[in-house]
Design a protein around this motif. Structure first.
Motif, short mmCIF file in Angstrom:
data_model
loop_
_atom_site.label_atom_id
_atom_site.label_comp_id
_atom_site.label_asym_id
_atom_site.label_seq_id
_atom_site.Cartn_x
_atom_site.Cartn_y
_atom_site.Cartn_z
N LEU A 25 1.03 -1.27 -0.12
CA LEU A 25 -0.09 0.01 -0.22
C LEU A 25 0.81 1.48 -0.14
CD1 LEU A 25 -2.76 1.25 0.27
CD2 LEU A 25 -2.71 1.10 2.71
N ARG A 26 1.78 1.34 1.00
CA ARG A 26 2.88 2.44 0.84
C ARG A 26 3.60 2.73 -0.48
NH1 ARG A 26 4.20 1.27 7.10
NH2 ARG A 26 2.97 2.64 8.03
N GLY A 27 3.94 1.61 -0.91
CA GLY A 27 5.00 1.59 -2.19
C GLY A 27 4.02 1.80 -3.43
N LEU A 28 2.78 1.38 -3.64
CA LEU A 28 1.90 1.90 -4.64
C LEU A 28 1.44 3.24 -4.44
CD1 LEU A 28 -0.06 -1.21 -4.81
CD2 LEU A 28 1.67 -0.74 -6.56
N HIS A 29 1.44 3.78 -3.32
CA HIS A 29 0.78 5.14 -3.10
C HIS A 29 1.99 6.01 -3.47
CE1 HIS A 29 -0.91 8.67 -0.99
NE2 HIS A 29 -1.82 8.02 -0.68
N PHE A 125 -4.48 15.10 -4.63
CA PHE A 125 -4.91 16.61 -3.92
C PHE A 125 -3.72 17.68 -4.38
CE2 PHE A 125 -5.39 20.00 -0.77
CZ PHE A 125 -6.71 20.02 -0.68
N GLY A 126 -3.07 17.53 -5.37
CA GLY A 126 -2.33 18.49 -6.19
C GLY A 126 -0.90 18.60 -5.20
N GLY A 127 -0.43 19.75 -5.14
CA GLY A 127 0.87 19.84 -4.43
C GLY A 127 1.04 19.54 -2.96
N THR A 131 1.55 11.60 0.24
CA THR A 131 2.48 10.56 -0.60
C THR A 131 2.70 9.34 -0.13
OG1 THR A 131 4.27 11.78 0.77
CG2 THR A 131 4.22 12.48 -1.71
N ALA A 132 1.88 8.98 1.03
CA ALA A 132 1.71 7.68 1.63
C ALA A 132 0.45 7.66 2.60
CB ALA A 132 2.87 7.51 2.88
N PRO A 133 0.00 6.54 2.73
CA PRO A 133 -1.50 6.36 3.65
C PRO A 133 -1.21 6.75 4.80
CG PRO A 133 -0.56 4.12 3.04
CD PRO A 133 0.40 5.16 2.21
N ILE A 134 -2.18 7.23 5.33
CA ILE A 134 -2.04 7.57 6.95
C ILE A 134 -3.25 6.71 7.69
CG2 ILE A 134 -1.01 9.86 6.74
CD1 ILE A 134 -3.64 11.03 7.18
N ARG A 135 -2.90 6.35 8.64
CA ARG A 135 -4.17 5.56 9.65
C ARG A 135 -4.94 6.56 9.98
NH1 ARG A 135 -2.95 3.00 14.31
NH2 ARG A 135 -1.63 4.91 14.95
N PRO A 145 6.70 10.92 2.89
CA PRO A 145 7.92 11.47 2.58
C PRO A 145 7.74 12.84 2.29
CG PRO A 145 7.27 9.37 1.46
CD PRO A 145 6.42 9.54 2.39
N HIS A 146 6.74 13.49 2.04
CA HIS A 146 6.27 14.92 1.70
C HIS A 146 5.86 15.92 2.92
CE1 HIS A 146 3.56 17.85 -0.50
NE2 HIS A 146 4.69 17.98 -0.99
N SER A 147 5.45 15.26 3.73
CA SER A 147 5.18 16.39 5.04
C SER A 147 4.61 15.65 6.24
CB SER A 147 4.20 17.48 4.66
OG SER A 147 3.86 18.44 5.53
N LEU A 148 4.27 16.20 7.37
CA LEU A 148 3.72 15.83 8.44
C LEU A 148 2.22 16.02 8.21
CD1 LEU A 148 5.69 16.76 11.38
CD2 LEU A 148 5.32 14.50 10.85
N TYR A 149 1.32 15.20 8.65
CA TYR A 149 -0.19 15.20 8.68
C TYR A 149 -0.85 14.61 9.92
CZ TYR A 149 0.28 15.76 3.58
OH TYR A 149 0.78 16.23 2.25
#
Length: 187
Positions: A25-29, A125-127, A131-135, A145-149
């Protein structure tokens, strides 16, 4: 493996075996984000957007174009389902620009259920896209890899936020209500 899944994996550059697990899931995302750009040219021109499976394959896989959330997450949902994931689409209300009143549901995102946990996946969602799924858990900072959510929960309503210049910025509101193809076409 189906012809669609073979073509999709080639389009995203995925060259490993796939299985319905968190690593896949993480890799495909991330591979989807890296290979299929966010693009809303057809919306601006205005060209009619087709959300049926074949139209999504023709545009995003065969023609190697990008798309916006309804297209991106529609294609990603199909790929995840064919791998064996339990996944369904949700709709959200974009609040990134701090609108004066609550906007309509114009954003498509995915809910993935895996090994007793629920995950939010969103490749459209654009920029600021994930860049990874979140629980799907409230008040927990989650790194991609992109930011904190993080997700905020208020009863049935969830809000996805990202860390921006030392504060949290809301991106969109959503709930877990079942949606239908007609809801995405209208959006």
């Amino acid at each position: 493996m189906t012809p669609f899944l073979t073509a999709y994996l080639a389009r995203t550059g995925w060259q490993q075996p796939v299985s319905a697990d968190i690593a896949t899931l993480r890799g495909l995302h991330l591979h989807h984000n890296s290979a299929v750009p966010f693009e809303n040219i057809d919306v601006v021109l205005p060209r009619e957007i087709q959300l049926d499976e074949q139209s999504l394959v023709d545009k995003l896989v065969t023609a190697r174009r990008g798309g916006y959330c309804f297209e991106q997450n529609g294609l990603f949902e199909r790929a995840l389902r064919e791998v064996g994931f339990h996944v369904r689409s949700l709709l959200g209300r974009v609040v990134l620009a701090n609108p004066a009143q609550m906007p309509p549901r114009t954003h498509r995102l995915l809910l993935v259920e895996l090994e007793g946990e629920r995950w939010i996946a969103d490749v459209g969602f654009g920029g600021q896209t994930l860049t990874a799924p979140i629980r799907l858990v409230a008040e927990e900072e989650q790194a991609t890899p992109h930011s904190l959510y993080r997700l905020i929960n208020d009863g049935c309503d969830w809000v996805l936020q990202f860390r921006h210049h030392e504060h949290w910025q809301s991106m969109y509101h959503f709930d877990l209500t079942a949606q239908y193809q007609a809801d995405y076409v209208l959006g």
